[in-house]
Enzyme design. Sequence first.
Site, PDB file in Angstrom:
ATOM      1  N   HIS A 318       0.652  -1.318   0.116  1.00 53.84           N
ATOM      2  CA  HIS A 318       0.051   0.055   0.166  1.00 53.84           C
ATOM      3  C   HIS A 318       0.947   1.230  -0.165  1.00 53.84           C
ATOM      4  O   HIS A 318       0.698   2.257  -0.825  1.00 53.84           O
ATOM      5  CB  HIS A 318      -0.837  -0.046   1.253  1.00 53.84           C
ATOM      6  CG  HIS A 318      -1.998   0.944   1.271  1.00 53.84           C
ATOM      7  ND1 HIS A 318      -2.026   2.234   2.026  1.00 53.84           N
ATOM      8  CD2 HIS A 318      -3.026   1.126   0.238  1.00 53.84           C
ATOM      9  CE1 HIS A 318      -3.301   2.986   1.774  1.00 53.84           C
ATOM     10  NE2 HIS A 318      -3.718   2.016   0.604  1.00 53.84           N
ATOM     11  N   CYS A 319       1.822   1.137   0.564  1.00 53.76           N
ATOM     12  CA  CYS A 319       2.905   2.494   0.849  1.00 53.76           C
ATOM     13  C   CYS A 319       3.619   2.821  -0.460  1.00 53.76           C
ATOM     14  O   CYS A 319       3.907   4.181  -0.744  1.00 53.76           O
ATOM     15  CB  CYS A 319       4.021   2.242   1.779  1.00 53.76           C
ATOM     16  SG  CYS A 319       3.325   1.487   3.359  1.00 53.76           S
ATOM     17  N   ILE A 320       3.761   1.714  -1.348  1.00 54.11           N
ATOM     18  CA  ILE A 320       4.410   2.171  -2.757  1.00 54.11           C
ATOM     19  C   ILE A 320       3.487   2.277  -3.822  1.00 54.11           C
ATOM     20  O   ILE A 320       3.876   2.532  -4.949  1.00 54.11           O
ATOM     21  CB  ILE A 320       5.256   0.994  -3.138  1.00 54.11           C
ATOM     22  CG1 ILE A 320       4.484  -0.178  -3.565  1.00 54.11           C
ATOM     23  CG2 ILE A 320       6.328   0.707  -1.928  1.00 54.11           C
ATOM     24  CD1 ILE A 320       5.580  -1.358  -4.074  1.00 54.11           C
TER      25      ILE A 320
END
Length: 327
Positions: A318-320
């Site tokens: 999700h962070c990338i």
Amino acid sequence: MTFRQPPEWAPHEAVWIGFPSHSDLWEDDLEPARAEVAAFALAVHAEGRGEEVRLVAADPDSARAAAARAPFATIVQEPFGDIWLRDTGPLLVADSGGRLAARSFRFNGWGGKYELEGDDSVGLRLASTIGTDADRFDWILEGGAIDVDGTGLGVTTEQCLLNPNRNPGMSREEIEARLRSDLGIERLLWLGEGLLNDHTDGHVDNLARFVAEGVIALPVPDGDDDPNAEVYRDARARAEAFGLEIADIPSPGRVLRDGEIIPASYMNFYIGNAAVVVPLYGAANDEAAVAAVQALFPDRKAVGFRADHVLTGGGSFHCISQQVPRV
């Protein structure tokens, strides 16, 4: 008209995914992390049944490497400090008439920890690649610090948004007012602390995720030695008091790398058009976590992929990633 972020389960036109580009940052994890990112991208693409994948690479060599590993993807070459586009990319909002707009906020390397050239402006540049000039707001906000259900309801943590290393001097009420005016978040659930050893200072996308309107997914502690057991219990109590329906996701529990507890979380899943991709860590609850996520999204395929090497950089799938809504 009010502009709001559509919920992540709403249809996507495409998704930007950061491609590891800097050997000085990733060192021995560079190639393994690239492999994990390519596997994630392929699952989201889902052989054309998902959404267009736009891999964002920082330089020509990395762009060629991205094209070789992911020939199905569109390669976008834009300089950045690192791959965490959930935090540095534009937040895309829409109104009820279907107009799309981009929001960009200041970025200071998660409170001054990792200030890298290009990260503070990549959101503006990515917005321009879809023909949208982003509105720039003069306060610090990372996309991973909030999550929304599309109705004007959002969730965040006090540890992050009230941290003096972000917006010193801004009160809780001032932050709520900014979120209301800039992103259409009219009701805000404040959770407390985030995960242990999370350098983002408690990003909510490692802790709590909306999975339907008014329904929030939260981890269930994995035994007494789960390092985040009290964090999870406090989050659950606050969500219940707020009146939300809660969906249970297992916790990976105590995950160690080189003898240190890492902020491993199944909550950092990405909700695509065809697939929901869950990060895995070789923990006992890996399969149970994928099954729990599958039950929440019966119209999509839940799949799990190892994210060990991506996590060495500080985050997961999700962070990338940063989705481009279809409106």
